[in-house]
Structures are given as structure tokens and as C-alpha cells.
Design an enzyme around this catalytic site. Structure first.
Site, short mmCIF file in Angstrom:
data_model
loop_
_atom_site.label_atom_id
_atom_site.label_comp_id
_atom_site.label_asym_id
_atom_site.label_seq_id
_atom_site.Cartn_x
_atom_site.Cartn_y
_atom_site.Cartn_z
N ASP A 197 0.80 -1.22 0.00
CA ASP A 197 0.00 0.00 0.00
C ASP A 197 0.84 1.27 0.00
O ASP A 197 1.99 1.29 0.41
CB ASP A 197 -0.96 0.00 1.19
CG ASP A 197 -0.27 -0.20 2.52
OD1 ASP A 197 0.79 -0.86 2.57
OD2 ASP A 197 -0.78 0.30 3.55
N GLU A 205 -0.30 -2.08 5.20
CA GLU A 205 0.68 -1.96 6.28
C GLU A 205 0.56 -0.62 6.97
O GLU A 205 0.84 -0.47 8.15
CB GLU A 205 2.10 -2.14 5.71
CG GLU A 205 3.19 -2.26 6.78
CD GLU A 205 3.72 -0.92 7.23
OE1 GLU A 205 4.32 -0.86 8.33
OE2 GLU A 205 3.57 0.09 6.52
#
Length: 311
Positions: free
Chosen positions: A83, A141
Site C-alpha cells: 500500500d 501496512e
């Protein structure tokens, strides 16, 4: 040729290809749990390499499997996060983010493309090693509590059961071409703080008729910085940081409330608890004194990353 030399040669052979993957991912960043196109890109590469995979784990996560000789001998996982961050990129580069307000500013484009590259190399030499390698592409994350917990709950470390996990993180203070590692505690625990300080707004010329949340927020921000200096042993690292504050008033208007976002980082679970408790106490005390209300939404994030010495 020794296996290590073969890996180095393949790394050089595939370098430009993997660099292009990194730039593609950098151009097309996606936020936490929205990494659909990133996951599709990963799956397309694993498919091209002939690596079996499962997708849709923890919504957008992907797991690939590479079996060497004697697959059950040892099961090791390699993990990368996918991400990006809610940041507008201002770099002047030809692979600049195409998604306004989203940027790979934390290096997850590197992590993902590096794991794709490692997958290609390992699949090429799978007849030269024993055991099984799981390739874990983790979503979210950046957003607590993160995608790792969900992937684990959905069985990513089972069937076959993972014995150890290796991950990497790019780090700007380490020179290019160097790899750094750390025994024991490496990365701090992370907690997110979402705070609303409610007061009573009004005209700036009549502050005595208000319960000023801006002043309460200012007092709070100054006071919480003393938690680390006065409640934490100086030899123990700890950080309390606030990176966002919104008091949506005007030059002559005091707002009804102020909103803050921050983070707590430490390597010690006892200190972690103390800091959160003190934030509650300080916020409530200040707001009580000035006639306001303190509302804290504490999102508990990752524990401390602890590296296994023997591994």
C-alpha cells in the site's frame, strides 16, 4: 557455478525488468485495502513465471508458493507490503504518481517489486534448493491494525506451516548497495491517536463567552510532550508526535471543536501503556479545567518488530 553466484547473475540479468516493475507500481499507487490493481499486477507476473498463487487474502493480499526439492524440509516466507500513503507527489520524474493524493512515499513499491524479482530468481533455481518458499504480498501496512493480522487469521502461515519470515525495508540513511540488519528490537510499536477536543465556539472579540478548543488543544500539545521527558526513563526510546490539527474557525471565529491526529512509538510495552494512560489524563484534565470535553480514539497498532538473533 555456486548457487550464490547464480543468484547474483540472475539479479543482474533481471535488474532492468524489475526496475520497470517498481516504476509501474510507483506510478499507480493505491491506499490500504484498495490495492486491487497492484494485486492484479503481482498475479500477472507470478502467472508469467509459472508460480501458483492465491489472491483475495485479507481482501487484496496475494500468496505465491515456490516448491524446491523435498518441499516439506523447510518452509520460509518472504513478505512485502503493497500500500501507498495519502500524499500528493511533487517530484518531477517521468514515473510520477498518476493518482492525485496518493504516493508510494514509504518504499512499498520497492518492497513489492523486489519480492516479485526474488520470486522470479527463486523459481528459476528451485531445483537447486530444498524446501518451500511462500511469497506474501501484504495489503494495508500503513493503516492500523493492518493487513498482517487478517492474513494470519485467514491462515497465511499455515498449509504449509511457516517456520520463519524474512522481510526488508528500504532506508534512506543506508547507502545504496548496502544491506543493514539488527539483532533483537528493530522497529517500534505503533499506535494511532484520533482526538476531538470539544468546546463552545464564538466570536474572537468575545472569547469570554466561549470555551476555546484551540487553546485547549495548544495546552494539550505542549503538555503531552512532557510525558516522554518526565514519565519515561531517559534510556528508553519513546516518541509522541502529532502531525495533523484542524480547528476549522476563522481569523475572528473560535470553532466549536479541534481535531488532532498523532502517533505513539516505543520499544517497551509497559511504557506504551503509560504513555496512553497519561494522554488520557492530560487531555481530560486540561479540557475539564477549561470547560471542554476530551475524546480519544486510540487505535492499537503493531507491536515491536523483534528480529530472531539465530535467524
Amino acid at each position: 557455478m555456486m548457487l550464490s553466484e547464480k543468484i547474483k547473475q540472475l539479479s543482474q540479468d533481471y535488474f532492468e525488468e524489475i526496475k520497470s516493475y517498481r516504476r509501474h507500481i510507483h506510478q499507480n499507487p493505491e491506499l490500504s485495502f484498495e490495492e486491487y490493481k497492484t494485486a492484479e499486477f503481482i498475479c500477472s507476473k507470478l502467472e508469467n513465471f509459472g508460480i501458483p498463487y492465491k489472491k483475495g487474502i485479507a481482501k487484496t493480499g496475494v500468496v505465491g508458493i515456490i516448491e524446491g526439492n523435498n518441499p516439506s524440509k523447510k518452509i520460509v516466507a518472504l513478505r512485502a507490503d503493497m500500500d501507498a500513503l495519502p500524499i500528493t507527489e511533487t517530484n518531477d520524474i517521468d514515473y510520477k504518481s498518476k493518482n492525485v493524493g496518493v504516493m508510494h512515499a514509504c518504499g512499498h513499491d520497492v518492497h513489492t517489486s523486489s519480492l516479485i524479482g526474488a520470486a522470479k530468481i527463486l523459481n528459476t533455481i528451485k531445483n537447486d534448493f530444498e524446501g518451500t518458499i511462500k511469497l506474501i504480498f501484504q495489503p494495508s501496512e500503513e493503516k492500523s491494525p493492518g493487513g498482517a493480522n487478517i492474513m494470519i487469521q485467514e491462515g497465511v502461515l499455515e498449509n504449509p506451516k511457516v517456520e520463519s519470515i524474512l522481510g526488508q525495508h528500504v532506508f534512506t540513511s543506508v547507502p545504496v548497495g548496502k544491506v543493514a540488519y539488527c539483532f533483537g528490537k528493530m522497529m517500534a510499536s505503533t499506535d494511532e491517536l484520533y482526538i476531538t477536543i470539544k468546546g463552545k465556539g464564538g466570536h474572537g472579540a468575545y472569547p469570554h463567552d466561549t470555551k476555546d478548543p484551540v487553546m485547549m488543544a495548544a495546552q494539550f500539545l505542549v503538555s503531552v510532550q512532557q510525558i516522554v521527558s518526565r514519565n519515561v526513563n531517559p534510556v528508553e526510546p519513546a516518541v509522541v508526535t502529532f502531525g495533523k490539527i484542524i480547528g476549522n474557525g476563522a481569523p475572528n471565529i473560535i470553532p466549536d471543536e479541534v481535531y488532532l491526529e498523532g502517533t505513539v512509538r516505543t520499544f517497551n510495552e509497559d511504557i506504551r501503556k503509560i504513555i496512553i494512560e497519561q494522554i488520557h489524563k492530560i487531555g481530560n484534565a486540561i479540557c475539564d479545567a477549561f470547560g471542554g470535553k476530551f475524546i480519544l480514539n486510540h487505535v492499537e497498532g503493531y507491536p515491536t518488530l523483534f528480529n530472531d538473533d539465530a535467524l
